[in-house]
Design a protein around this motif. Structure first.
Motif, mmCIF file in Angstrom:
data_model
loop_
_atom_site.group_PDB
_atom_site.id
_atom_site.type_symbol
_atom_site.label_atom_id
_atom_site.label_comp_id
_atom_site.label_asym_id
_atom_site.label_seq_id
_atom_site.Cartn_x
_atom_site.Cartn_y
_atom_site.Cartn_z
ATOM 1 N N LEU B 1 10.115 6.515 27.647
ATOM 2 C CA LEU B 1 10.231 6.938 26.244
ATOM 3 C C LEU B 1 8.841 7.135 25.657
ATOM 4 O O LEU B 1 8.025 6.232 25.712
ATOM 5 N N VAL B 3 6.137 6.797 23.200
ATOM 6 C CA VAL B 3 6.016 5.861 22.085
ATOM 7 C C VAL B 3 4.974 6.377 21.091
ATOM 8 O O VAL B 3 3.879 6.716 21.483
ATOM 9 N N PRO B 4 5.323 6.456 19.839
ATOM 10 C CA PRO B 4 4.340 6.952 18.865
ATOM 11 C C PRO B 4 3.163 5.997 18.790
ATOM 12 O O PRO B 4 3.329 4.797 18.919
ATOM 13 N N PHE B 5 2.019 6.555 18.582
ATOM 14 C CA PHE B 5 0.817 5.761 18.516
ATOM 15 C C PHE B 5 0.803 4.892 17.268
ATOM 16 O O PHE B 5 1.384 5.260 16.274
ATOM 17 N N PRO B 6 0.153 3.745 17.342
ATOM 18 C CA PRO B 6 0.082 2.923 16.122
ATOM 19 C C PRO B 6 -0.545 3.730 14.979
ATOM 20 O O PRO B 6 -1.588 4.328 15.135
ATOM 21 N N HIS B 7 0.168 3.730 13.888
ATOM 22 C CA HIS B 7 -0.260 4.522 12.735
ATOM 23 C C HIS B 7 -1.151 3.720 11.807
ATOM 24 O O HIS B 7 -0.926 2.537 11.636
ATOM 25 N N PRO B 8 -2.041 4.396 11.149
ATOM 26 C CA PRO B 8 -2.718 3.739 10.018
ATOM 27 C C PRO B 8 -1.724 3.555 8.876
ATOM 28 O O PRO B 8 -0.615 4.079 8.961
ATOM 29 N N PRO B 9 -2.119 2.862 7.840
ATOM 30 C CA PRO B 9 -1.170 2.576 6.752
ATOM 31 C C PRO B 9 -0.504 3.841 6.221
ATOM 32 O O PRO B 9 -1.146 4.843 6.010
ATOM 33 N N SER B 10 0.798 3.729 6.032
ATOM 34 C CA SER B 10 1.553 4.910 5.614
ATOM 35 C C SER B 10 1.463 5.111 4.106
ATOM 36 O O SER B 10 1.317 4.157 3.367
ATOM 37 N N PRO B 11 1.565 6.345 3.656
ATOM 38 C CA PRO B 11 1.540 6.590 2.215
ATOM 39 C C PRO B 11 2.718 5.964 1.498
ATOM 40 O O PRO B 11 2.653 5.681 0.315
ATOM 41 N N GLY B 13 3.911 3.057 2.166
ATOM 42 C CA GLY B 13 3.942 1.639 2.468
ATOM 43 C C GLY B 13 4.599 0.857 1.341
ATOM 44 O O GLY B 13 4.561 1.267 0.199
#
Lengths: 614, 211
Positions: B1, B3-11, B13
């Motif tokens: 599968l 896997v999406p990469f670890p994201h920075p803080p989301s807008p 949040g």
């Protein structure tokens, strides 16, 4: 006839008073006074100004003021009081200037109090301080009412210590000013001082308790706020106002404490406040934040009169639960009901578009923000829209947006663009965006991991080492992960890597058996999200003990079979845990809802509601 | 599968959204205004002494209030703020007094008519409650013994003494809107509120039960 038998002054007073709050009656009285030649002489002008102000006819009040042949302090104070309570309190400034220069009048205590009140409403510390200086030097420096207004002003401007100094100089302290200071301390984060002052208050009624509880919630200390609420209940304070209920329910929302929220729902009903829109809105928000979107929706539909907050809270809730269709349908209903959306509504809607990949709809919505509703989108809305464009692969459009938007893009914005570039394999753009992000100076470890990977994939080894240095200086463990889970009326907190002693055997055995079963179904641990410098098997073990996993294990072991397991995590769920949760929901046939730092994940039958969009 | 990469803080949040919605929710005016004006001089309303949280913020952006707070100077009593607004997760569930997960407030669909004056008689409403509870406890006699209070005006509900497991079963029944953990309405006297239901019988109606 009666009018002519009284002295002129008394006649005026009587006429204006008789008009009450009715604009037509007032205008009629004004007309009569004009005809009788009494309108232009004191006390008429100042009475008329105050009366028009009470009827919310400020332009008329202003006209009376301007047409008055002479202006005394009484007239000024009436106008200033009116203006300071109006929608445009900044209009006191030109009036004050005129009073000081053109009419050469020195303010009295009434005028000073009005100006203080205006500065409170304007949150203008500079005006307030000037006023304070003037006040101290004036003959009215002992006036308690002005002091009370100054206290309010300092609190609203965020300087409760200054408010306290004035408070201590009061000759008599009434409960309103005590409450103002308690609230001022609490909502500015000075919760200890607020509590201390509160405890020394002689006679604490509902208003004081409300100020304290809501101040604590505002300051982010919801646990203490709730504990205070419990104490208030024990104090047998009569709750005849709904505000404290909505505030403490807001606290439950902050804590994602569903059990508490449900108790408050029941209490609000027994107290007779369920028809209050304020309480209804707070309950919608609470259920939504506690991962129970269906209950949120039920409460919403039961609210008889809905305002913009009701609609927006529900729309945002649906969006965060991945129910884009519901969010859009609500928006349509809202417009039909004649309620104007605000910026937060659009943030929710565009977020929903992001989730569902609806680019065209997102574009339309974003355009309508300024065009139809005359709202200037803020940074958060721009970032949301940027996220939509990036995720759906409209990279050049996204890049144009980020460079032309009227705000400095922050880490979240650049990060969103960079992740999208990476996913869509646009190498050249990746590096360009990465450079921008690096220049900004990332603050989050996950950003650094992303950067270093992007540079590595593109062979920019110099940049990789720059990022590595940054990371080394950052404390990776800055934010320890924790999760909590509510099972029945028990709530348990799990820190990553720590298994509580009383459940140690059970949980570890459970997790080991789980891993074997998962491997049989093809699961391979994904260690790319582990940011520590560890050996591979150590990384696997690290994943093994992530807090949300421990929480779910506890949930499955301890909860009633068939019930929904609700977990709240303070950080974003990592990729591996996300996969594991899906498998658990399939293996054990249980619904698991995880609220992480950004959204809700509804795991059911091996799938997640977020559609891998987080 | 993949896997999406670890994201920075989301807008979107929770910290930003929560501050926004909290600021919205807490920005409502309250009847405190009435109390405040009593203390002020009548001629010049000498300033609104409403606590900051309770005055509608003048045309401010929804999260301006939160942003203002975020720039406060550090102070001994200000806790370190983490990216989450929730500074301290609860270690145990906080329970209101009287909440023991055995007393449940079962809220029903209202009967036809107006809440203050329903079309159905009080006895019929109560009978409906008994029949509803009977479906999960086995018999109407059992149900009568397990009901500790009823509400037949303004809000339509009854208090039932059952296990948590049965409470979930109750929620599934038709006409049951909510099953909520009940707590004391009058903490000092340990009273759950509503019209008392004792020994299988409702106490005669008195408006004092609903004030």
């Amino acid at each position: 006839l009666r009018l002519r038998m009284l002295s002129p002054a008394a006649a005026v007073v009587s006429a204006v008073r008789a008009a009450g709050g009715s604009p037509t009656a007032l205008r009629r009285a004004h007309a009569r006074l004009l005809k009788d030649g009494l309108a232009l002489h004191p006390p008429a002008p100042s009475l008329l100004v105050s009366a028009y102000a009470k009827c919310r006819l400020l332009p008329d009040a202003r006209r009376v003021f301007d047409e008055s042949p002479s202006r005394d302090l009484h007239l000024y104070s009436s106008l200033l009081a009116a203006v300071s309570n109006s929608d445009a309190p900044y209009l006191v400034l030109p009036i004050i200037r005129r009073m000081l220069s053109a009419d050469a009048l020195q303010p009295d205590h009434f005028v000073l109090a009005s100006i203080a009140s205006a500065s409170a409403r304007l949150r203008s510390l500079s005006l307030g301080k000037q006023l304070h200086g003037h006040f101290v030097a004036s003959p009215y420096s002992g006036d308690d009412v002005v002091k009370s207004s100054l206290i309010d002003m300092y609190c609203k401007c965020g300087f409760p210590d200054d408010a306290r100094k004035v408070f201590d100089s009061l000759s008599a302290k009434n409960s309103v000013v005590w409450t103002a200071l308690v609230s001022g301390y609490a909502s500015n984060g000075y919760t200890d001082e607020a509590l201390e002052l509160f405890r020394s208050m002689p006679g604490r009624g509902l208003f004081a308790w409300t100020a304290l509880v809501s101040g604590y919630v505002r300051a982010g200390e919801s646990v203490s706020a709730v504990e205070l609420f419990v104490e208030m209940r024990r104090d047998a304070v009569t709750i005849d106002d709904a505000f404290v209920l909505s505030a403490v329910t807001g606290g439950a929302a902050d804590l994602a404490a569903l059990v508490l929220g449900r108790q408050l729902h029941g209490l609000s009903m027994r107290l007779g406040f369920l028809s209050s829109m304020m309480v209804g809105n707070a309950l919608v928000d609470m259920y939504s934040k506690c991962s129970d979107i269906h209950s949120a929706r039920e409460v919403f539909e039961e609210i008889t009169v809905r305002d913009i907050i009701s609609w927006t809270t529900m729309i945002v809730g649906e969006a965060q639960h991945g129910r884009a269709g519901e969010a859009f349908a609500l928006y349509d209903r809202m417009i039909l009901a004649g309620v104007k959306p605000n910026e937060v509504t659009f943030v929710g809607l565009i977020y929903a578009c992001s989730h569902a990949g609806l680019v065209q709809k997102g574009r339309q919505l974003f355009d309508s923000v300024k065009r139809e509703y005359d709202i200037n989108p803020g940074l958060q809305l721009y970032t949301c829209y940027l996220d939509l464009l990036s995720r759906s692969g409209h990279l050049s459009e996204a890049e144009e947006l980020i460079t032309t938007m009227p705000y400095e893009p922050d880490e979240a914005a650049w990060g969103a663009l960079l992740s999208a570039c990476k996913k869509h394999n646009d190498a050249e753009m990746c590096v360009r965006v990465a450079d921008n992000l690096l220049e900004l100076g990332p603050k989050y470890p996950s950003t650094c991991v992303l950067l270093s990977n992007v540079y590595a994939v593109n062979g920019k080894w110099g940049s990789v080492s720059t990022v590595r240095k940054l990371m080394a200086n950052m404390k990776i463990n800055k934010e320890p992960g924790y999760s909590w889970v509510e099972v029945g009326r028990e709530s348990r907190l799990f820190h990553a890597g720590e298994v509580p002693v009383d459940m140690r055997e059970e949980i570890l055995v459970f997790l080991e058996e789980l891993v074997s079963e998962m491997r049989r179904r093809g699961y391979v641990p994904d260690t790319s999200s582990v940011m520590h410098d560890l050996e591979e098997h150590e990384k696997e073990h690290h994943l093994f003990l992530h807090s949300e996993r421990l929480a779910v294990a506890f949930g499955i072991l301890k909860s009633l079979p068939g019930s929904v397991i609700r977990v709240v995590k303070n950080l974003r769920v990592c990729g591996d845990c996300h996969t594991v949760m899906k498998l658990i929901s399939e293996i054990f046939q249980r619904k698991i809802i995880v609220r992480d730092a950004t959204r809700f994940h509804h795991f059911e039958g091996g799938k997640c509601s977020c559609g891998e969009f987080w | 599968l993949p896997v999406p990469f670890p994201h920075p803080p989301s807008p979107l949040g929770f910290s930003t959204m929560a501050s926004a919605s909290r600021a919205l929710l807490l920005s409502r005016a309250s009847p405190l205004h009435a109390a405040a004006s009593r203390f002020l001089r009548p001629v010049a309303a000498a300033g609104s002494l409403l606590p900051a949280a309770l005055v509608p913020s003048p045309a401010a952006a929804p999260w301006a209030a939160a942003r203002r707070f975020a720039t406060q100077p550090a102070n001994s009593s200000l806790r370190d703020s983490s990216p989450n607004w929730s500074n301290r997760p609860p270690k145990e569930t906080i329970l209101l007094d009287g909440c023991d997960f055995e007393h449940w407030l079962v809220v029903m669909e209202p009967p036809p008519g107006d809440g203050a004056n329903p079309d159905v008689t009080r006895d019929e409403i109560i009978d409906g409650y008994i029949k509803t509870l009977a479906q999960v406890v086995g018999s109407e006699d059992e149900a009568r013994m397990k009901i500790y209070s009823v509400s037949t005006r303004h809000y339509f509900a009854f208090g039932a003494l059952v296990s948590e497991e049965l409470s979930y079963k109750l929620k599934e029944l038709p006409k049951v809107r909510w099953v909520l953990p009940d707590s004391y309405l009058d903490v000092r006297n340990k009273d759950y509120g509503g019209e008392p239901f004792i020994d299988g019988q409702a106490v005669p109606y008195d408006p004092k039960y609903h004030e």
